[in-house]
Motif scaffolding. Structure first.
Motif, PDB file in Angstrom:
ATOM      1  N   UNK A 178       2.579  13.141  -3.497  1.00 44.83           N
ATOM      2  CA  UNK A 178       4.286  13.540  -3.075  1.00 44.83           C
ATOM      3  C   UNK A 178       5.147  12.642  -3.583  1.00 44.83           C
ATOM      4  N   UNK A 179       4.936  11.208  -3.630  1.00 40.81           N
ATOM      5  CA  UNK A 179       6.053  10.364  -4.192  1.00 40.81           C
ATOM      6  C   UNK A 179       6.252  10.699  -5.692  1.00 40.81           C
ATOM      7  N   UNK A 180       5.574  10.858  -6.504  1.00 41.65           N
ATOM      8  CA  UNK A 180       5.753  11.080  -7.947  1.00 41.65           C
ATOM      9  C   UNK A 180       6.409  12.297  -7.985  1.00 41.65           C
ATOM     10  N   UNK A 181       5.965  13.499  -7.234  1.00 37.65           N
ATOM     11  CA  UNK A 181       6.683  14.757  -7.401  1.00 37.65           C
ATOM     12  C   UNK A 181       8.057  14.576  -6.914  1.00 37.65           C
ATOM     13  N   UNK A 182       8.517  13.737  -6.390  1.00 38.58           N
ATOM     14  CA  UNK A 182       9.871  13.493  -6.011  1.00 38.58           C
ATOM     15  C   UNK A 182      10.348  12.207  -6.696  1.00 38.58           C
ATOM     16  N   UNK A 183       9.732  11.844  -7.615  1.00 42.22           N
ATOM     17  CA  UNK A 183      10.207  10.651  -8.488  1.00 42.22           C
ATOM     18  C   UNK A 183      10.259   9.451  -7.729  1.00 42.22           C
ATOM     19  N   UNK A 184       9.584   9.149  -6.710  1.00 39.15           N
ATOM     20  CA  UNK A 184       9.685   7.791  -5.823  1.00 39.15           C
ATOM     21  C   UNK A 184       8.455   6.867  -6.231  1.00 39.15           C
ATOM     22  N   UNK A 185       8.410   5.667  -5.889  1.00 39.75           N
ATOM     23  CA  UNK A 185       7.455   4.966  -6.317  1.00 39.75           C
ATOM     24  C   UNK A 185       6.579   4.658  -5.086  1.00 39.75           C
ATOM     25  N   UNK A 186       5.197   5.000  -5.037  1.00 41.75           N
ATOM     26  CA  UNK A 186       4.358   4.838  -4.045  1.00 41.75           C
ATOM     27  C   UNK A 186       4.001   3.422  -3.677  1.00 41.75           C
ATOM     28  N   UNK A 187       3.586   2.891  -2.510  1.00 41.26           N
ATOM     29  CA  UNK A 187       2.887   1.479  -2.281  1.00 41.26           C
ATOM     30  C   UNK A 187       1.557   1.719  -2.670  1.00 41.26           C
TER      31      UNK A 187
END
Length: 262
Positions: free
Chosen positions: A100-109
């Motif tokens: 989900x994070x990568x789909x929204x160009x966010x960095x996952x913990x």
């Protein structure tokens, strides 16, 4: 930084992922993910133009170039609700969170930080008291420890009666039935009646290591009674005997708050 160039070079030479992980001091999961992303982006060794590790990271993991403010914290309340479902683990939820994070160009913990957030949430909200058993997953079965008796109305003789006990751990809903012996036929019959009483079959049946159901007790490879195993195959369930000297593996058969009886 991860040695992206070396990973792709060693992979092109036919080295196994285990070998690459050892050479590059990275986990096999990291190696697998790098190779998967490289295939998706059409990147392979040798490169058409010289690329550094930093440039490869920018191509393979563009979300890592974002500032730390783009990190999205996991939804601990959602995680707690999902964990109550059968087959759901923190590892599966972390994979879902990363996608989900990568789909929204966010960095996952990281997984460790992800678990730390949840455990902190659980401690603050007392969520650690949730029931570990999941509905419809287990059925604990055993013969009751104390033998009962049936009085013959004609002779007055007391006939020994052996009590079969089963319980659903999540609800503690129990079923009991008395038999004149603990033979295999009665053991199987008791299971069939219990399934009929509950109106379904659980995914797993947990018996004690009694001779009626388990021919040879073992911590790693217990031998199940052949007829008992055939019954499990017929009802599409799995028999997993309780570990030897681990009564907590089937605690509910000792507590019978409500019961039905044939």
């Amino acid at each position: 930084m991860i040695k992206y160039r070396e990973i792709l070079r060693l992979h092109a030479q036919g080295l196994s992922q285990r070998g690459i992980a050892s050479s590059c001091s990275s986990s096999r999961n990291t190696i697998s993910d790098v190779l998967k992303r490289a295939r998706a982006h059409g990147i392979s060794w040798p490169f058409e133009k010289n690329l550094s590790d930093a440039e490869l990271q920018e191509l393979l993991y563009p979300e890592k170039d974002s500032g730390s403010s783009f990190r999205r914290k996991s939804d601990c309340e959602y995680i707690h609700k999902e964990l109550a479902k059968s087959g759901v683990t923190l590892s599966l939820l972390w994979d879902e969170y990363c996608l989900s994070c990568r789909a929204n160009h966010e960095i996952p913990y990281s997984y460790r930080q992800f678990c730390r957030f949840y455990h902190s949430y659980a401690a603050k909200t007392k969520a650690t008291m949730r029931i570990k058993r999941k509905p419809g997953e287990l059925l604990e079965v055993d013969w009751a420890g104390q033998t009962m008796s049936i009085k013959d109305n004609i002779t007055g003789e007391n006939i020994p009666a052996y009590v079969f006990v089963s319980a659903l751990p999540c609800s503690q809903y129990a079923y009991v039935e008395a038999f004149l012996s603990m033979e295999t036929e009665n053991w199987i019959t008791a299971h069939i009646h219990a399934f009929q009483f509950y109106g379904g079959v659980t995914r797993i049946v947990v018996p004690d290591n009694l001779k009626t159901g388990v021919v040879k007790a073992s911590r790693s490879e217990p031998t199940i009674n052949r007829i008992y195993q055939e019954m499990a195959e017929h009802y599409n369930t799995t028999i997993i005997p309780a570990r030897v000297r681990h009564p907590k593996d089937y605690p509910e058969v000792f507590i019978i708050p409500n019961y039905g009886c044939y």
